[in-house]
Design a protein around this motif. Structure first.
Motif, PDB file in Angstrom:
ATOM      1  N   TYR A 780       0.923  -1.325  -0.073  1.00 49.80           N
ATOM      2  CA  TYR A 780      -0.173  -0.074  -0.035  1.00 49.80           C
ATOM      3  C   TYR A 780       0.806   1.209   0.007  1.00 49.80           C
ATOM      4  CZ  TYR A 780      -3.678  -3.294   0.928  1.00 49.80           C
ATOM      5  OH  TYR A 780      -4.524  -4.304   0.985  1.00 49.80           O
ATOM      6  N   TYR A 783      -0.302   5.307  -1.508  1.00 50.88           N
ATOM      7  CA  TYR A 783      -1.667   5.034  -1.217  1.00 50.88           C
ATOM      8  C   TYR A 783      -2.004   4.252  -2.572  1.00 50.88           C
ATOM      9  CZ  TYR A 783      -0.741   9.241   1.398  1.00 50.88           C
ATOM     10  OH  TYR A 783      -0.379  10.078   2.428  1.00 50.88           O
ATOM     11  N   PHE A 784      -1.530   3.228  -2.964  1.00 46.52           N
ATOM     12  CA  PHE A 784      -1.998   2.255  -3.551  1.00 46.52           C
ATOM     13  C   PHE A 784      -3.509   1.471  -3.154  1.00 46.52           C
ATOM     14  CE2 PHE A 784      -2.426  -2.306  -5.188  1.00 46.52           C
ATOM     15  CZ  PHE A 784      -2.344  -2.137  -6.441  1.00 46.52           C
ATOM     16  N   ASP A 785      -4.423   1.214  -4.436  1.00 47.88           N
ATOM     17  CA  ASP A 785      -5.611   1.094  -4.071  1.00 47.88           C
ATOM     18  C   ASP A 785      -5.914   0.046  -5.083  1.00 47.88           C
ATOM     19  OD1 ASP A 785      -8.294   0.404  -3.092  1.00 47.88           O
ATOM     20  OD2 ASP A 785      -9.098   2.452  -3.503  1.00 47.88           O
ATOM     21  N   TRP A 786      -6.379  -1.144  -4.522  1.00 52.88           N
ATOM     22  CA  TRP A 786      -6.548  -2.526  -5.596  1.00 52.88           C
ATOM     23  C   TRP A 786      -7.933  -2.030  -6.461  1.00 52.88           C
ATOM     24  CZ3 TRP A 786      -2.937  -5.643  -5.954  1.00 52.88           C
ATOM     25  CH2 TRP A 786      -2.193  -6.065  -4.983  1.00 52.88           C
ATOM     26  N   LYS A 787      -8.799  -1.161  -5.878  1.00 54.26           N
ATOM     27  CA  LYS A 787     -10.141  -0.944  -6.585  1.00 54.26           C
ATOM     28  C   LYS A 787      -9.677   0.136  -7.645  1.00 54.26           C
ATOM     29  CE  LYS A 787     -13.041  -1.592  -2.615  1.00 54.26           C
ATOM     30  NZ  LYS A 787     -13.823  -0.624  -1.834  1.00 54.26           N
ATOM     31  N   ASP A 788      -8.644   1.116  -7.313  1.00 54.02           N
ATOM     32  CA  ASP A 788      -8.403   2.138  -8.533  1.00 54.02           C
ATOM     33  C   ASP A 788      -6.896   1.920  -8.686  1.00 54.02           C
ATOM     34  OD1 ASP A 788      -8.555   4.264 -10.170  1.00 54.02           O
ATOM     35  OD2 ASP A 788      -8.662   5.904  -8.493  1.00 54.02           O
ATOM     36  N   CYS A 789      -6.530   1.331  -9.694  1.00 56.03           N
ATOM     37  CA  CYS A 789      -4.963   1.344 -10.272  1.00 56.03           C
ATOM     38  C   CYS A 789      -4.785   1.377 -11.515  1.00 56.03           C
ATOM     39  CB  CYS A 789      -4.396   0.052  -9.524  1.00 56.03           C
ATOM     40  SG  CYS A 789      -5.276  -1.436  -9.905  1.00 56.03           S
ATOM     41  N   VAL A 843      -8.857  -7.814   1.117  1.00 54.25           N
ATOM     42  CA  VAL A 843      -9.256  -6.751   0.364  1.00 54.25           C
ATOM     43  C   VAL A 843     -10.881  -7.078   0.237  1.00 54.25           C
ATOM     44  CG1 VAL A 843      -9.019  -6.007  -1.884  1.00 54.25           C
ATOM     45  CG2 VAL A 843      -6.963  -6.669  -0.549  1.00 54.25           C
ATOM     46  N   GLY A 850      -6.495  -4.219 -10.904  1.00 54.92           N
ATOM     47  CA  GLY A 850      -5.886  -4.536  -9.379  1.00 54.92           C
ATOM     48  C   GLY A 850      -5.866  -6.125  -9.159  1.00 54.92           C
TER      49      GLY A 850
END
Length: 924
Positions: A780, A783-789, A843, A850
Motif C-alpha cells: 500500500y 496510497y495504492f488501492d486495489w480498486k483504483d489502479c 481486500v 488490481g
C-alpha cells in the motif's frame, strides 16, 4: 825347553765316588819323578795339590776338595811331563748332613753346618741345627704360590719338624718337578735311614769302619814308637796320658750335651704324657672351640662336636669329664639363645631363617622355634605395612607433593574417531582439537598412588618368603633328618593345630592391605572405628581416573603374584572385592571428569566451518568421550575371577545417569554458544574454509559472526550430532558393555531435538518477521488501492525487496550449511505466503487492473520460490489466488504471462540461487 818324559796319564782312582774330603788313591803312568816334580792335581775342577802325597810314579794319595762339578776328570801336572790326561772320572757326592744329636765317626765342623731353612751354610751355634733332608734327593723349589698352599692345607705346615707337618705340602713345595724314579730313590733313602737308626751302634761302627782302622793304625804306630824309645816319665807313659786326655774330652763332651739330652728326655716324657691324654683332648678343648666357632659362625661344626661329645660323655661318671661336659652344655644353651634371637630378628632372609631353625632343631631347643619365627615374621609384615602408611601420611603433611620418575601410564594409543568426516576435514578438525586434560598428571605421582605402589611392593617382597616358610614348616624340610625323625609325630600334631592360626595370619595381612588401600583411595568404605588406624590422609581432591586405573593395574599384578604362590582364593577374596570397588569408582570418576571437560568445550569453539557446515566442536565432543572410554578399557575388562563392573543395578543406574548428564551438558554448551552475545565472541582466530566456493557476505569482509550466523552454525552441529555423533557414541558405549544405552540415546536425542527446534524457531523468527512485516507497507505504499489502479506494467518493488531479503537469508544459510537451506527457506516462504494470503483475503474488492496486478505478484513469488514450497505454503498461495477475481479474457492471461517472463528475465541473476537449489534437489 823340551820335555824328556811323556805327559801323566791317570788310569784309575779308588774309590771312584765320595763326598768332599774323601781320601782317594790315584794310579797311572808318568805321575812324576818325585814330590817336587808334582806341580798340579785337580779332581772335578778342584785343586787338590795341598793334600796330595806322591808315593811313586804310578801312585798318588790325596783328599777330594769342595768342587763345583759333581763329576769330572783327574788331571795331574808335572814339571817333567806337563799337563796330563785321564781315562777315568770321579763322582762327587753331596755330604750327608749330620744332625745335632746324630752319632758321627769324624769330627764335625760346628762353624760350617748346613742350614735347611735358608738352603745354605751358616756359622751359628750347633744348637740351632735342624734335621737334614729326609728324602736324600735334590730339592727343587716350586713356583707354586704360598697363599694357595696355605688355602689347600689350612692349619698345616711344610716343615717336617712341626707337629702339623703335611707331607703333600712338603712334596709340592720341594719336589714338584722331581721324577718318579727319584721319588722311588727317596723312599729307599727313608728306609735306609730308618734301618740305620734301628741298627744303633752296629750301624754306627759300620759307617765309621775306615776311620776306626785309621785310628787303630795311628795308635799302634804311636805305641810302637814309644816302646822303641823307652822314654817314660813319672806321671806314666804317653799312652796313659793320652787315655787321660781322651777321658777328659769324653767327660767334657758329656757336660756340653747334658742339657740338650736332658731336654730331649723331658720332651720325650711330655710327649708320652700328651699321647696318653690325646684321647680326651677333644673334650678338654671343646668349650674353647665352641666359643671360637660361634664367633666365626661355624654353627655346623659346633653342632657336630656337641653331638659327638654328648654321645661320648653324656652319661659319664668321671668327675673331670662331668665338669667339662657341664661347661659344654652351658655354652650350647647360650648358643640356643643366640640362634633364637637371630631367628626372631627382622629383617631376615628365608635362607637364614631356615638355617637357624635347622640349627635349633639339631640342638633340641625347647618349644617350636619355627612357629615362633612365623609369628615374628607376621608381626613384622604388619608393622612394615602400617609404618609405610604413617611415613607417607607424615610426608604428605610436611611437603606439598611427592615427586617420582615419570610413570608411563599412557601407553595405549587413543585414536581419534573421525569416521564421519572427509579426510581433509578430519585432518583439519583433528589439528584444531586440543585435549582439556592436564598432562602434568603423568609427571607427578600423588602420595596415595606412591603409597599403594610401595605397599604392594612391600607385601610382594615379604609375603612369598612368609608363605614358603609355612610350606617348609608343613612338609618338614626345615628340619634335619635326625630332628625330623625324633619330632615327626609331635610336629604333625602342631601342623594340624596351627593351620587355622596361619590362615588367620594370612587373612589378617590381606585385610590390612585392603583396608590401608581403602583408607587411602576409598575412605568412605571403611567403618569409622578404623579411620584412625587405616585412614588419616586428609586430602581434599580425589584421584583422577588415570591414576585410579594405574592403581587397579598395580593391585591386579599383586593379586596375580599372590595367586602364583598357590595361596587359596578364599584368602584373597578381599583383594577381588577391593579391585571391583576401585573399578566402579574409576568409572564414576572418569565419567565425572569427562563431564567437567565437556563443560569447557564451549571455550574451545573456534567457529571454523567446513564444507558440511560443521565446526570442530562435535568432533571434540566425540573424541573426549572416546578418550575417556579408551582409558577405561583395561578397567572395564574382566580379568580371570573378576566380576563385571555393571553387575550391580545401582551401578548401572549411576553410570547411565552420568552418561546422560554428559550428553545434556554438551547440549547445554551448544545452547550457551547459540545465545552468546556478540561482544563475547572471540574472532581473532576466525578463518574461512577456502574449499567452500560459494561463501560471500559479511563473513568475507570482516570475519565477524552475527548472532544469526552462530544460530545457524549451532543448528548445523545439532543436525550432525543427531545423525552421526550420538549414534557413534552409543556404539562406543555398547562396545564397552555399558548398560542402558537405549535410555541414554533416547533421552539425549530428545534433549537435542528440543534444542534444535527451539533454536530453529528463534532463527526463523529473526529472519521471517522482518520480511513478513514489510509486505503490507510495501503493498500500500503511495496510497495504492486495489480498486483504483493503473494497468500492471510489472512486479512492484515491495515484492522484489521481499525476494531480495529471502535471497539474503538463502545466502546466509548457504554460507554456513547447504543442508539447512531447504529447511530454513521453506519456513520463510510459509510465513510470507501466509501473510500474503491474509492480505489478499482482507481486500474487499479488486478492480480488473488490481486483480491482474495482484495475480502477477502472487504468481511471480510462487514461481520464484517453487523449489521451497510446502503443502502449507502451497495452500496459502492457493487461498490468495482464490481471493482474486478470475481472468476472463485471453488478453489478460497473455499480458500476465508476458509480465511474468519480463520479471524473471530482469531478475535472472538474483533468482539464480533458487534455480541452483532446484537443480541440486533434482540431482539428489
Amino acid at each position: 825347553m823340551s820335555r824328556s818324559r811323556q805327559p801323566p796319564l791317570v788310569t784309575g782312582i779308588s774309590p771312584n765316588e765320595g763326598i768332599p774330603w774323601t781320601k782317594v788313591t790315584i794310579r797311572g803312568e808318568n805321575l812324576g819323578t818325585g814330590p817336587t816334580d808334582l806341580i798340579g792335581l785337580t779332581i772335578c775342577g778342584h785343586n787338590c795339590l795341598l793334600t796330595a802325597e806322591w808315593m811313586s810314579a804310578s801312585k798318588i794319595v790325596c783328599r777330594v776338595g769342595q768342587a763345583k762339578n759333581d763329576k769330572g776328570d783327574i788331571i795331574v801336572t808335572t814339571k817333567s811331563g806337563g799337563k796330563g790326561t785321564s781315562t777315568v772320572s770321579f763322582k762327587l757326592l753331596k755330604p750327608e748332613k749330620i744332625g745335632l744329636l746324630d752319632q758321627s765317626a769324624v769330627w764335625v765342623d760346628e762353624m760350617n753346618y748346613y742350614d735347611m731353612r735358608t738352603d745354605r751354610n751358616k756359622g751359628i751355634p750347633p744348637l740351632s741345627l735342624r734335621p737334614a733332608n729326609p728324602l736324600g734327593i735334590e730339592i727343587e723349589k716350586s713356583k707354586f704360590p704360598q697363599k694357595n698352599l696355605e688355602t689347600l692345607f689350612p692349619g698345616m705346615s711344610a716343615d717336617f719338624t712341626s707337629e702339623n707337618f703335611s707331607a703333600a705340602w712338603y712334596l709340592i713345595e720341594n719336589h714338584s718337578t722331581t721324577s718318579f724314579e727319584q721319588l722311588k730313590m727317596a723312599v729307599t733313602n727313608l728306609k735306609r735311614q730308618a734301618n740305620k737308626k734301628s741298627e744303633g751302634s752296629l750301624a754306627y761302627v759300620k759307617g765309621g769302619l775306615s776311620t776306626f782302622f785309621e785310628a787303630q793304625d795311628a795308635l799302634s804306630a804311636i805305641h810302637q814308637k814309644l816302646e822303641a824309645d823307652g822314654t817314660e816319665k813319672v806321671e806314666g807313659s804317653m799312652t796313659q796320658k793320652l787315655e787321660n786326655v781322651l777321658n777328659r774330652a769324653s767327660t767334657t763332651a758329656d757336660t756340653l750335651f747334658q742339657e740338650v739330652l736332658g731336654r730331649k728326655d723331658k720332651a720325650d716324657s711330655t710327649r708320652n704324657a700328651l699321647n696318653v691324654l690325646q684321647r680326651f683332648k677333644f673334650l678338654f678343648n671343646l668349650p674353647l672351640n665352641i666359643e671360637r666357632n660361634i664367633q666365626k659362625g661355624d654353627y655346623d661344626v659346633v653342632i657336630n662336636d656337641y653331638e659327638k661329645a654328648k654321645s661320648l660323655f653324656g652319661k659319664t661318671e668321671v668327675q673331670v669329664f662331668k665338669k667339662y661336659y657341664a661347661e659344654v652344655e652351658t655354652r650350647i644353651e647360650a648358643l640356643r639363645e643366640l640362634l633364637l634371637a637371630k631367628l626372631l630378628e627382622t629383617p631376615s632372609t628365608l635362607h637364614d631363617q631356615k638355617r637357624y631353625i635347622r640349627y635349633l632343631s639339631d640342638l633340641h631347643a625347647l618349644g617350636d622355634p619355627a612357629w615362633q619365627c612365623i609369628g615374628a615374621q607376621h608381626r613384622w609384615i604388619l608393622q612394615l605395612m602400617h609404618g609405610c602408611k604413617e611415613g607417607y601420611v607424615q610426608d604428605l603433611k610436611g611437603t606439598p607433593g611427592l615427586h617420582s620418575p615419570m610413570l608411563d601410564l599412557d601407553n595405549d594409543t587413543r585414536p581419534l574417531v573421525l569416521g564421519h568426516l572427509s579426510q581433509t576435514a578430519s585432518l583439519k578438525r583433528g589439528s584444531s582439537f586440543q585435549s582439556g586434560r592436564d598432562d602434568s598428571w603423568r609427571y607427578k605421582t600423588p602420595h596415595r598412588v606412591a603409597f599403594v605402589e610401595k605397599l604392594t611392593k612391600l607385601v610382594l617382597s615379604q609375603l612369598p618368603n612368609f608363605w614358603k616358610l609355612w610350606i617348609s614348616y608343613v612338609n618338614g624340610s626345615l628340619f634335619s633328618e635326625t630332628a625330623e625323625k625324633s619330632g615327626q609325630i609331635e610336629r604333625s600334631k602342631n601342623v594340624r593345630q596351627r593351620q587355622n592360626d596361619f590362615k588367620k595370619m594370612i587373612q589378617e595381612v590381606m585385610q590390612c592391605l585392603v583396608k590401608l588401600i581403602r583408607g587411602a583411595l576409598l575412605p568412605l568404605s571403611i567403618p569409622e572405628c578404623g579411620v584412625r588406624q587405616y585412614g588419616g590422609w586428609e586430602v581434599k581432591s580425589e584421584l583422577s581416573g588415570q591414576w585410579l586405573a594405574h592403581v587397579i593395574q598395580t593391585i591386579r599384578l599383586t593379586y596375580e603374584s599372590l595367586t602364583a604362590l598357590e595361596i587359596p582364593n578364599d584368602m584373597l577374596q578381599t583383594i577381588q572385592d577391593l579391585i571391583l570397588d576401585l573399578r566402579v569408582r574409576c568409572v564414576m570418576v572418569t565419567l565425572q571428569h569427562t563431564a567437567e571437560e565437556i563443560k569447557r568445550l564451549a571455550e574451545k569453539e573456534d567457529w571454523i566451518v567446513d564444507n558440511e557446515g560443521l565446526t570442530s566442536l562435535p568432533c571434540q565432543f566425540e573424541q573426549c568421550i572416546v578418550h575417556s572410554l579408551q582409558s577405561l578399557k583395561g578397567v572395564l575388562e574382566c580379568k580371570p575371577g573378576e566380576a563385571s563392573v555393571f553387575q550391580q543395578p545401582k551401578t548401572q543406574e549411576e553410570v547411565c545417569q552420568l552418561s546422560i548428564n554428559i550428553m545434556q551438558i554438551f547440549i547445554y554448551c551448544l545452547e550457551q554458544l547459540s545465545t552468546k552475545p556478540d561482544a563475547d565472541v572471540d574472532t581473532t582466530h576466525l578463518s574461512i574454509d577456502v574449499s567452500s566456493p560459494d561463501l560471500f557476505g559479511s563473513i568475507h569482509e570482516d570475519f565477524s559472526l552475527t548472532s544469526e550466523q552462530r544460530l545457524l552454525i549451532v543448528l548445523s552441529n545439532c543436525c550432525y550430532l543427531e545423525r552421526h555423533t550420538f549414534l557413534n557414541i552409543a556404539e562406543h558405549f555398547e562396545k564397552h558393555n555399558f548398560q542402558g544405552i537405549e535410555k541414554i540415546t533416547q533421552v539425549s536425542m530428545a534433549s537435542l531435538k528440543e534444542l534444535d527446534q527451539r533454536l530453529f524457531e528463534n532463527y526463523i523468527e529473526l529472519k521471517a518477521d522482518p520480511i513478513v512485516g514489510s509486505l503490507e507497507p510495501g503493498i500500500y505504499a503511495g496510497y495504492f488501492d486495489w480498486k483504483d489502479c493503473l494497468p500492471p506494467t510489472g512486479v512492484r518493488n515491495y515484492l522484489k525487496e521481499a525476494l531480495v531479503n529471502i535471497i539474503a537469508v538463502h545466502a546466509e544459510v548457504f554460507t554456513i550449511s547447504k543442508e539447512l537451506v531447504p529447511r530454513v527457506l521453506s519456513k520463510v516462504v510459509e510465513a510470507v505466503s501466509e501473510e500474503l494470503s491474509r492480505l489478499m483475503q482482507c481486500v474487499s474488492s479488486f478492480s480488473k487492473n488490481g486483480a491482474l496486478q495482484a495475480r502477477l505478484e502472487i504468481c511471480a513469488l510462487r514461481d520464484t520460490v517453487a523449489v521451497h514450497l510446502t503443502p502449507e505454503s502451497k495452500s496459502s498461495f492457493k487461498q490468495a489466488l482464490e481471493a482474486l477475481p478470475q481472468l476472463s479474457s485471453g488478453a489478460d492471461k497473455k499480458l500476465l504471462e508476458e509480465l511474468l517472463n519480463k520479471f524473471k528475465s530482469s531478475m535472472h541473476l538474483q533468482l539464480t540461487c533458487f534455480q541452483a537449489a532446484s537443480s541440486t534437489m533434482m540431482k539428489t
